[in-house]
Design an enzyme around this catalytic site. Structure first.
Site, PDB file in Angstrom:
ATOM      1  N   ARG A  61      32.507   9.952   6.887  1.00 43.08           N
ATOM      2  CA  ARG A  61      33.767  10.371   6.258  1.00 43.08           C
ATOM      3  C   ARG A  61      34.904   9.785   7.092  1.00 43.08           C
ATOM      4  O   ARG A  61      35.435  10.391   8.003  1.00 43.08           O
ATOM      5  CB  ARG A  61      33.839  11.909   6.231  1.00 43.08           C
ATOM      6  CG  ARG A  61      35.134  12.482   5.718  1.00 43.08           C
ATOM      7  CD  ARG A  61      35.363  12.248   4.252  1.00 43.08           C
ATOM      8  NE  ARG A  61      34.329  12.868   3.433  1.00 43.08           N
ATOM      9  CZ  ARG A  61      34.006  12.443   2.191  1.00 43.08           C
ATOM     10  NH1 ARG A  61      34.657  11.411   1.634  1.00 43.08           N
ATOM     11  NH2 ARG A  61      33.054  13.040   1.509  1.00 43.08           N
ATOM     12  N   GLN A  87      26.333   8.361  -5.818  1.00 46.21           N
ATOM     13  CA  GLN A  87      27.747   7.952  -5.820  1.00 46.21           C
ATOM     14  C   GLN A  87      27.988   6.883  -4.752  1.00 46.21           C
ATOM     15  O   GLN A  87      27.542   7.019  -3.618  1.00 46.21           O
ATOM     16  CB  GLN A  87      28.603   9.204  -5.562  1.00 46.21           C
ATOM     17  CG  GLN A  87      29.978   8.944  -4.989  1.00 46.21           C
ATOM     18  CD  GLN A  87      31.097   9.652  -5.745  1.00 46.21           C
ATOM     19  OE1 GLN A  87      31.022   9.863  -6.944  1.00 46.21           O
ATOM     20  NE2 GLN A  87      32.141  10.009  -5.022  1.00 46.21           N
ATOM     21  N   HIS A 136      36.124   1.020   1.416  1.00 46.97           N
ATOM     22  CA  HIS A 136      36.748   2.343   1.276  1.00 46.97           C
ATOM     23  C   HIS A 136      37.549   2.714   2.537  1.00 46.97           C
ATOM     24  O   HIS A 136      37.246   3.704   3.221  1.00 46.97           O
ATOM     25  CB  HIS A 136      35.631   3.359   1.024  1.00 46.97           C
ATOM     26  CG  HIS A 136      36.056   4.642   0.407  1.00 46.97           C
ATOM     27  ND1 HIS A 136      37.049   5.434   0.933  1.00 46.97           N
ATOM     28  CD2 HIS A 136      35.619   5.282  -0.694  1.00 46.97           C
ATOM     29  CE1 HIS A 136      37.187   6.508   0.179  1.00 46.97           C
ATOM     30  NE2 HIS A 136      36.335   6.440  -0.809  1.00 46.97           N
ATOM     31  N   GLU A 151      41.749   1.181  -0.995  1.00 50.60           N
ATOM     32  CA  GLU A 151      40.391   0.643  -1.044  1.00 50.60           C
ATOM     33  C   GLU A 151      40.357  -0.588  -1.938  1.00 50.60           C
ATOM     34  O   GLU A 151      40.483  -0.466  -3.155  1.00 50.60           O
ATOM     35  CB  GLU A 151      39.454   1.717  -1.604  1.00 50.60           C
ATOM     36  CG  GLU A 151      39.657   3.096  -0.984  1.00 50.60           C
ATOM     37  CD  GLU A 151      39.097   4.249  -1.837  1.00 50.60           C
ATOM     38  OE1 GLU A 151      38.211   4.019  -2.681  1.00 50.60           O
ATOM     39  OE2 GLU A 151      39.562   5.385  -1.649  1.00 50.60           O
TER      40      GLU A 151
HETATM   41  O1  LIG Z   1      33.194  11.849  -1.249  1.00 49.51           O
HETATM   42  P1  LIG Z   1      32.909  10.377  -1.424  1.00 49.51           P
HETATM   43  O2  LIG Z   1      31.636  10.106  -2.170  1.00 49.51           O
HETATM   44  O3  LIG Z   1      32.930   9.662  -0.104  1.00 49.51           O
HETATM   45  O4  LIG Z   1      34.078   9.783  -2.293  1.00 49.51           O
HETATM   46  C1  LIG Z   1      35.403   9.874  -1.879  1.00 49.51           C
HETATM   47  C2  LIG Z   1      36.343   9.293  -2.927  1.00 49.51           C
HETATM   48  O5  LIG Z   1      36.069   7.915  -3.067  1.00 49.51           O
HETATM   49  C3  LIG Z   1      36.968   7.190  -3.934  1.00 49.51           C
HETATM   50  O6  LIG Z   1      38.235   7.156  -3.404  1.00 49.51           O
HETATM   51  C4  LIG Z   1      36.974   7.791  -5.314  1.00 49.51           C
HETATM   52  O7  LIG Z   1      37.967   7.201  -6.135  1.00 49.51           O
HETATM   53  C5  LIG Z   1      37.174   9.279  -5.249  1.00 49.51           C
HETATM   54  O8  LIG Z   1      37.009   9.814  -6.565  1.00 49.51           O
HETATM   55  C6  LIG Z   1      36.207   9.926  -4.290  1.00 49.51           C
HETATM   56  O9  LIG Z   1      36.456  11.313  -4.237  1.00 49.51           O
END
Ligand SMILES: O=P(O)(O)OC[C@H]1O[C@H](O)[C@H](O)[C@@H](O)[C@@H]1O
EC number: 5.1.3.15
Length: 320
Positions: free
Chosen positions: A81, A106, A189, A294
């Site tokens: 994070r 994700q 990111h 990002e």
């Molecule tokens: O919590 P994560 O999977 O690391 O994602 C963190 C963030 O990433 C990006 O910025 C997306 O646009 C967000 O929608 C998401 O909340």
């Protein structure tokens, strides 16, 4: 008379080699990291887990430019994070079904995989400015069984992180090493460290269309020259014509983010409630000290046929 022959001469003595960048590997297993430091004090630190850049210090090593949560896992148990997680081969939640990435988590697997350190190279430009490049690799053979099962395609990623005095460049090279074509998305990111989100704006997106993920993924046009952050922001700016996005703080440019062969940029700040809902986001008010800008290719898909290569990345400049 002075005996010149026996006097040490500064001119004739072999000159000591100027100290070059130092590169050190510390830690073990998934917690291994590579740290590079320039003779002038600037440094970068990359965790092999995710090839995540977890620190970038400029200004002679005095200014940390990246935000990393105090509760970020740095032991390879969870994506970091903070810093610069690498998102590949899908951004956000994958398409529900019918796409090769649909079974992936994700943001894909790159940020949760252990990369290989491939080595360093150093260079000096005409102005005697030294830089050091660290290369990391991730290949089909390096994937976890789960990730490989979810995305059974043959690929090679080389990620290059180049530290110079006032900038950091991060570039990925994606190669299709299999027989079949594949589609992917890619994004860096980056969590930028700032002093005060209420005094921070993002410039360089004027006139660009974006998808607002906070407003049910509706489409909007960026009408103001500056994006101010006054609540949760999660926007995907698409097909941006200008190369540079600037993070401005207190009226002064703080970072330039220059895209190379990447057309899109996500601007994200979780604000109070979303920050509090993330178990690895700390401190709770850390959202005041970070902004994610990002760069990526996330609008639609990049397609690579057998043997083809895609390259894209960013150069971020600390303007302090
Ligand atoms: O919590 P994560 O999977 O690391 O994602 C963190 C963030 O990433 C990006 O910025 C997306 O646009 C967000 O929608 C998401 O909340």
């Amino acid at each position: 008379m002075v005996d010149r022959a026996n006097r040490p001469s500064a001119l004739n003595a072999p000159s000591a080699a100027a100290p070059g960048p130092q590169v050190e590997i510390t830690g073990s297993g998934a917690a291994s990291k590579v740290t590079a430091t320039l003779p002038s004090g600037e440094s970068v630190q990359v965790l092999l887990y995710g090839a995540t850049v977890i620190s970038w210090k400029s200004n002679g090593g005095k200014t940390e430019n990246l935000w990393v949560s105090e509760k970020a896992a740095l032991d390879g148990t969870k994506a970091v994070r903070g810093g610069v997680p690498v998102v590949f081969p899908v951004f956000g939640p994958p398409p529900k079904s019918g796409h090769a990435t649909s079974a992936l988590p994700q943001h894909g697997f790159a940020r949760n995989s252990r990369w290989e350190y491939l080595g360093k190279s150093t260079s000096e430009d005409a102005l005697d400015s030294t830089s050091v490049k660290l290369d990391f690799g991730l290949y089909t053979t390096g994937l976890s069984e789960d990730a490989h099962k979810a995305w059974p395609l043959d690929f090679g990623l080389v990620y290059s992180v180049t530290l110079a005095k006032d900038s950091l460049q991060t570039v990925v090279n994606v190669r299709n090493e299999g027989e079949q074509s594949f589609e992917f998305q890619f994004l860096l990111h980056t969590y930028f460290r700032i002093n005060d989100i209420t005094k921070t704006q993002v410039n360089g997106l004027l006139g660009v269309q974006y998808i607002d993920k906070v407003l049910n993924a509706s489409t909007h046009d960026q009408k103001d020259a500056s994006v101010a952050i006054t609540g949760e922001v999660d926007r995907v700016y698409k097909s941006i014509p200008q190369d540079t996005t600037t993070i401005v703080e207190g009226g002064s440019p703080r970072f330039d983010v220059v895209r190379d062969n990447l057309q899109d940029t996500v601007v994200w700040n979780p604000w109070i409630e979303k920050a509090a809902s993330m178990g690895d986001f700390s401190p709770d008010d850390g959202y005041k000290n970070m902004i994610c800008v990002e760069v990526g290719a996330v609008n639609g898909w990049q397609k690579l046929e057998k043997g083809e290569v895609f390259e894209g990345g960013q150069t971020i400049k600390s303007l302090l």
